[in-house]
Write a protein that holds these residues in place. Structure first.
Motif, PDB file in Angstrom:
ATOM      1  N   ARG A  91       1.299  41.791  22.635  1.00  0.00           N
ATOM      2  CA  ARG A  91       2.261  42.878  22.787  1.00  0.00           C
ATOM      3  C   ARG A  91       1.610  44.189  23.217  1.00  0.00           C
ATOM      4  N   ALA A  92       2.265  44.859  24.142  1.00  0.00           N
ATOM      5  CA  ALA A  92       1.984  46.253  24.456  1.00  0.00           C
ATOM      6  C   ALA A  92       3.249  47.015  24.098  1.00  0.00           C
ATOM      7  N   ALA A  93       3.239  47.697  22.969  1.00  0.00           N
ATOM      8  CA  ALA A  93       4.446  48.332  22.450  1.00  0.00           C
ATOM      9  C   ALA A  93       4.925  49.416  23.399  1.00  0.00           C
ATOM     10  N   GLY A  94       6.209  49.366  23.736  1.00  0.00           N
ATOM     11  CA  GLY A  94       6.775  50.337  24.665  1.00  0.00           C
ATOM     12  C   GLY A  94       7.660  51.361  23.981  1.00  0.00           C
ATOM     13  N   GLY A  95       7.598  51.468  22.674  1.00  0.00           N
ATOM     14  CA  GLY A  95       8.449  52.405  21.955  1.00  0.00           C
ATOM     15  C   GLY A  95       8.649  51.994  20.512  1.00  0.00           C
ATOM     16  N   PRO A  96       9.225  50.798  20.252  1.00  0.00           N
ATOM     17  CA  PRO A  96       9.383  50.355  18.867  1.00  0.00           C
ATOM     18  C   PRO A  96       8.029  50.285  18.165  1.00  0.00           C
ATOM     19  N   PRO A  97       7.977  50.563  16.862  1.00  0.00           N
ATOM     20  CA  PRO A  97       6.706  50.669  16.151  1.00  0.00           C
ATOM     21  C   PRO A  97       5.946  49.351  16.093  1.00  0.00           C
ATOM     22  N   ILE A  98       4.647  49.479  15.826  1.00  0.00           N
ATOM     23  CA  ILE A  98       3.785  48.320  15.680  1.00  0.00           C
ATOM     24  C   ILE A  98       3.916  47.815  14.247  1.00  0.00           C
ATOM     25  N   GLN A  99       4.653  46.732  14.092  1.00  0.00           N
ATOM     26  CA  GLN A  99       4.866  46.120  12.779  1.00  0.00           C
ATOM     27  C   GLN A  99       5.141  44.638  12.990  1.00  0.00           C
ATOM     28  N   GLN A 100       4.901  43.835  11.959  1.00  0.00           N
ATOM     29  CA  GLN A 100       5.017  42.393  12.127  1.00  0.00           C
ATOM     30  C   GLN A 100       6.417  41.962  12.552  1.00  0.00           C
ATOM     31  N   THR A 101       7.441  42.623  12.049  1.00  0.00           N
ATOM     32  CA  THR A 101       8.804  42.224  12.388  1.00  0.00           C
ATOM     33  C   THR A 101       9.150  42.499  13.847  1.00  0.00           C
ATOM     34  N   ASN A 102       8.309  43.260  14.545  1.00  0.00           N
ATOM     35  CA  ASN A 102       8.540  43.517  15.967  1.00  0.00           C
ATOM     36  C   ASN A 102       7.695  42.620  16.873  1.00  0.00           C
ATOM     37  N   CYS A 103       6.894  41.736  16.279  1.00  0.00           N
ATOM     38  CA  CYS A 103       6.068  40.828  17.071  1.00  0.00           C
ATOM     39  C   CYS A 103       6.877  39.596  17.477  1.00  0.00           C
ATOM     40  N   LEU A 140      20.197  38.923   9.900  1.00  0.00           N
ATOM     41  CA  LEU A 140      18.964  38.215  10.222  1.00  0.00           C
ATOM     42  C   LEU A 140      18.044  39.024  11.131  1.00  0.00           C
ATOM     43  N   ILE A 141      18.513  40.147  11.638  1.00  0.00           N
ATOM     44  CA  ILE A 141      17.692  41.011  12.493  1.00  0.00           C
ATOM     45  C   ILE A 141      16.790  41.846  11.592  1.00  0.00           C
ATOM     46  N   HIS A 142      15.483  41.627  11.691  1.00  0.00           N
ATOM     47  CA  HIS A 142      14.549  42.286  10.780  1.00  0.00           C
ATOM     48  C   HIS A 142      13.743  43.403  11.441  1.00  0.00           C
ATOM     49  N   GLY A 143      13.623  43.378  12.762  1.00  0.00           N
ATOM     50  CA  GLY A 143      12.817  44.367  13.460  1.00  0.00           C
ATOM     51  C   GLY A 143      13.661  45.411  14.160  1.00  0.00           C
ATOM     52  N   THR A 144      13.015  46.156  15.060  1.00  0.00           N
ATOM     53  CA  THR A 144      13.690  47.260  15.749  1.00  0.00           C
ATOM     54  C   THR A 144      13.612  47.145  17.265  1.00  0.00           C
ATOM     55  N   THR A 145      13.212  45.981  17.781  1.00  0.00           N
ATOM     56  CA  THR A 145      13.009  45.865  19.223  1.00  0.00           C
ATOM     57  C   THR A 145      14.297  45.534  19.965  1.00  0.00           C
ATOM     58  N   ASP A 146      14.326  45.926  21.228  1.00  0.00           N
ATOM     59  CA  ASP A 146      15.413  45.524  22.113  1.00  0.00           C
ATOM     60  C   ASP A 146      15.414  44.016  22.316  1.00  0.00           C
ATOM     61  N   SER A 147      14.228  43.381  22.300  1.00  0.00           N
ATOM     62  CA  SER A 147      14.135  41.939  22.521  1.00  0.00           C
ATOM     63  C   SER A 147      14.847  41.148  21.431  1.00  0.00           C
ATOM     64  N   GLU A 148      14.659  41.536  20.177  1.00  0.00           N
ATOM     65  CA  GLU A 148      15.306  40.812  19.087  1.00  0.00           C
ATOM     66  C   GLU A 148      16.821  40.988  19.142  1.00  0.00           C
ATOM     67  N   VAL A 149      17.280  42.186  19.466  1.00  0.00           N
ATOM     68  CA  VAL A 149      18.720  42.403  19.630  1.00  0.00           C
ATOM     69  C   VAL A 149      19.259  41.514  20.746  1.00  0.00           C
ATOM     70  N   PHE A 150      18.525  41.414  21.845  1.00  0.00           N
ATOM     71  CA  PHE A 150      18.976  40.569  22.949  1.00  0.00           C
ATOM     72  C   PHE A 150      19.079  39.111  22.508  1.00  0.00           C
ATOM     73  N   PHE A 151      18.103  38.624  21.762  1.00  0.00           N
ATOM     74  CA  PHE A 151      18.120  37.247  21.281  1.00  0.00           C
ATOM     75  C   PHE A 151      19.362  36.985  20.430  1.00  0.00           C
TER      76      PHE A 151
END
Length: 280
Positions: A91-103, A140-151
Motif C-alpha cells: 500500500r501507498a496510502a493516498g489519504g486514509p490513515p495507515i492502520q491494519q483495517t485499511n490494508c 462489517l466495514i471496519h476501515g476508512t478507505t474508499d476501496s472497502e466502501v466500494f467492495f
C-alpha cells in the motif's frame, strides 16, 4: 497508489511470487517502475485460501502496517503455507490513515477483494455511497478507505450472484454520484476479486487511463518458449498470476490487460471480456 498480485493454480508457496521472483511484490514495494508512486511502504496484506479448502471456504488474512520489505512474519508465513489461490497487496496510502483495517485485501465470507487506485472526491461522495450499502453489511466495514466502501457497495448490488454485473453497477453508482457533485473522473483503478474458485481482474477508470495490469502467459506455452528456464519448474500447468506489473524480464511472459476489460481466470484458463467500455 499501490501494487498487487493474485495467483491461481496448483498449490504454491506464496513466497515464490511475493518474495523470491525477480521483480517480486516486495521488490515492487521498494521500487515500482510502473507505479504512480515508486515506494509502496504504508503497510501490506496477504490473503489466501488454504490448500485443500472446499468450495465456499473463508480465506485467511494477514495485515500489517509495517513496510512489506521489513516484516519477518510475512517471510515466515509465505514460506510455510501453500495455497491454490492467494492475493498480495502493498500500500501507498493516498489519504486514509495507515492502520491494519485499511490494508487490503478485504474479505466477506468466501470472497476477497483488493484495489489499486482511488475514488476521486471520495470525501464528497462518501455519505451517498455509504447510504447505498445494505444495512446488514454496514456494520462489517471496519476501515476508512474508499476501496472497502466500494467492495461493500458491490456486495450490496449482488456481487455474490453476478460478480461482473455487480462490479459494473458499483462503478456506475460511483460515477453517477461523483459526476452529480462535479467530479469529472470519479473512478480509477485495477481491482481483484475471487470467491475461492474463479479470479476476476478488472482494469477500468472513468478517464480510461487506468493503472497498469498484466497477467502471465500459460505455463505450458512459457515452457515451450523457454525450455531451459529452471525457474518455471516450481509451477504447475494451471498456474497463472495477475499483477500490477510483470514479475520478471522474460520477453513474452506477461501480457497487458487492456483498458476497460475484465480478465477471468479459472481452471479452464483465461478469457477477457469488455468491462464498461467507452461505447457502452
Amino acid at each position: 497508489m499501490c501494487r498487487w498480485l493474485a495467483y491461481s493454480g496448483e498449490a504454491l508457496k506464496p513466497a515464490v511470487l511475493i518474495l523470491d521472483a525477480q521483480h517480486s511484490l516486495v521488490a515492487q514495494s521498494l521500487n515500482s517502475p510502473l507505479g504512480a508512486e515508486t515506494v509502496n511502504g504504508d503497510g501490506f496484506g496477504f490473503g489466501w485460501y488454504p490448500e485443500g479448502s472446499t468450495k465456499g471456504s473463508t480465506p485467511a488474512l494477514f495485515h500489517s502496517i509495517e513496510p512489506a520489505w521489513h516484516d519477518e512474519n510475512l517471510r515466515e508465513l509465505t514460506n510455510s503455507v501453500a495455497s491454490p489461490l492467494f492475493f498480495g497487496h502493498v500500500r501507498a496510502a493516498g489519504g486514509p490513515p495507515i492502520q491494519q483495517t485499511n490494508c487490503h485485501p478485504f474479505r466477506h465470507e468466501n470472497w476477497m477483494f483488493m484495489h489499486n487506485g482511488f475514488l476521486d472526491g471520495f470525501t464528497a461522495m462518501k455519505r451517498d455511497l455509504v447510504f447505498a450499502i445494505d444495512e446488514s453489511l454496514f456494520p462489517l466495514i471496519h476501515g476508512t478507505t474508499d476501496s472497502e466502501v466500494f467492495f461493500y457497495l458491490a456486495l450490496s448490488l449482488g456481487l455474490q450472484d453476478d460478480p461482473i454485473a455487480a462490479m459494473s453497477a458499483a462503478v456506475r453508482r460511483v460515477e453517477e454520484v461523483g459526476q452529480a457533485k462535479g467530479i469529472r473522473f470519479p473512478m480509477q483503478g485495477t481491482l481483484a476479486l475471487s470467491d475461492g474458485e474463479t479470479l476476476w481482474a478488472f482494469r477500468y477508470s472513468t478517464a480510461h487511463r487506468s493503472r497498469s495490469l498484466y497477467h502471465s502467459v500459460a505455463i505450458p506455452e512459457l515452457r515451450e518458449m523457454y525450455p531451459d528456464a529452471a525457474r518455471l519448474d516450481v509451477f504447475g500447468d494451471k498456474a497463472k498470476v495477475v499483477v500490477s506489473e510483470p514479475l520478471n524480464d522474460l520477453p513474452g511472459a506477461f501480457v497487458e490487460v487492456e483498458e476497460s476489460t475484465v480478465a477471468i481466470l479459472n481452471d479452464d484458463g483465461y478469457h477477457h471480456e469488455a468491462f464498461l467500455a467507452s461505447d457502452d
